[in-house]
Design a protein around this motif. Structure first.
Motif, PDB file in Angstrom:
ATOM      1  N   UNK A  45       0.840  -1.213   0.000  1.00  0.00           N
ATOM      2  CA  UNK A  45       0.000   0.000   0.000  1.00  0.00           C
ATOM      3  C   UNK A  45       0.874   1.262   0.000  1.00  0.00           C
ATOM      4  N   UNK A  46       1.958   1.229   0.758  1.00  0.00           N
ATOM      5  CA  UNK A  46       2.887   2.365   0.785  1.00  0.00           C
ATOM      6  C   UNK A  46       3.508   2.582  -0.591  1.00  0.00           C
ATOM      7  N   UNK A  47       3.958   1.489  -1.218  1.00  0.00           N
ATOM      8  CA  UNK A  47       4.552   1.583  -2.557  1.00  0.00           C
ATOM      9  C   UNK A  47       3.525   2.089  -3.557  1.00  0.00           C
ATOM     10  N   UNK A 103       3.145   5.859  -3.275  1.00  0.00           N
ATOM     11  CA  UNK A 103       4.254   6.583  -3.902  1.00  0.00           C
ATOM     12  C   UNK A 103       4.105   6.573  -5.421  1.00  0.00           C
ATOM     13  N   UNK A 104       3.752   5.423  -5.979  1.00  0.00           N
ATOM     14  CA  UNK A 104       3.579   5.319  -7.434  1.00  0.00           C
ATOM     15  C   UNK A 104       2.474   6.269  -7.909  1.00  0.00           C
ATOM     16  N   UNK A 105       1.353   6.294  -7.204  1.00  0.00           N
ATOM     17  CA  UNK A 105       0.253   7.175  -7.599  1.00  0.00           C
ATOM     18  C   UNK A 105       0.627   8.647  -7.471  1.00  0.00           C
ATOM     19  N   UNK A 106       1.325   9.004  -6.408  1.00  0.00           N
ATOM     20  CA  UNK A 106       1.723  10.403  -6.220  1.00  0.00           C
ATOM     21  C   UNK A 106       2.702  10.827  -7.306  1.00  0.00           C
ATOM     22  N   UNK A 107       3.688   9.983  -7.600  1.00  0.00           N
ATOM     23  CA  UNK A 107       4.658  10.313  -8.646  1.00  0.00           C
ATOM     24  C   UNK A 107       3.970  10.383 -10.011  1.00  0.00           C
ATOM     25  N   UNK A 108       3.054   9.447 -10.296  1.00  0.00           N
ATOM     26  CA  UNK A 108       2.332   9.473 -11.575  1.00  0.00           C
ATOM     27  C   UNK A 108       1.490  10.739 -11.688  1.00  0.00           C
ATOM     28  N   UNK A 109       0.801  11.104 -10.598  1.00  0.00           N
ATOM     29  CA  UNK A 109       0.024  12.341 -10.605  1.00  0.00           C
ATOM     30  C   UNK A 109       0.901  13.569 -10.787  1.00  0.00           C
TER      31      UNK A 109
END
Length: 161
Positions: free
Chosen positions: A139-141, A144-150
């Motif tokens: 869930x943590x990873x 991070x992936x969603x925040x970086x993609x956004x």
């Protein structure tokens, strides 16, 4: 590694976090405007000078309100606790510079959020600053992936607007 039991956030905590994010955005904008007219160093001095004066005023008001407390027996703060001003000054200088580039306010805040999340996950993983160690999850990873993609969407698709 110690495990911290999961707790549901309270609505007041969510509202406070949302409000502080709005205030942070406003502060970054004000620092960027000061940086545009006076430079990054001026922006940092202005922000921290204003904060220092506000802190002195609040401490003076608190001193008038109540008697001084007995000195704490817990000892001194760790040496790293005094480095907050350095990172704060660097943050103000870097954000006031990057906001005035094609990244603009949204891109700067998006990348700043990604950096904060990545650093806080590292602090949880390794128990930095006296925090309890916490095993990172998928869930943590994913966060991070969603925040970086956004962030990348904001930066690269928002350039032409």
């Amino acid at each position: 590694m110690s495990s911290i039991p999961a707790q549901r956030p309270k609505p007041l905590h969510l509202l406070a976090a949302f409000a502080s994010g709005g205030l942070l955005t406003f502060a970054v904008f004000i620092n960027a405007e000061a940086g545009r007219y006076g430079g990054a160093l001026y922006s940092s001095w202005l922000a921290h000078g204003t904060g220092t004066l506000a802190a002195i005023l609040v401490l003076a008001l608190l001193r008038l309100r109540r008697r001084p407390a007995e000195p704490s027996a817990s000892g001194k703060a760790p040496l790293w606790a005094y480095l907050g001003g350095i990172s704060g000054a660097a943050t103000v200088m870097l954000t006031s510079t990057s906001v005035n580039t094609p990244l603009a306010l949204a891109g700067t805040l998006a990348l700043g959020l990604a950096g904060q999340v990545a650093f806080s996950l590292a602090a949880d993983q390794w128990g930095l600053f006296g925090l309890p160690r916490r095993r990172l999850t998928g869930r943590d990873a994913g966060a991070v992936v969603l925040i970086v993609a956004g962030s990348l969407l904001i930066i690269f698709l928002g350039m032409g607007s």
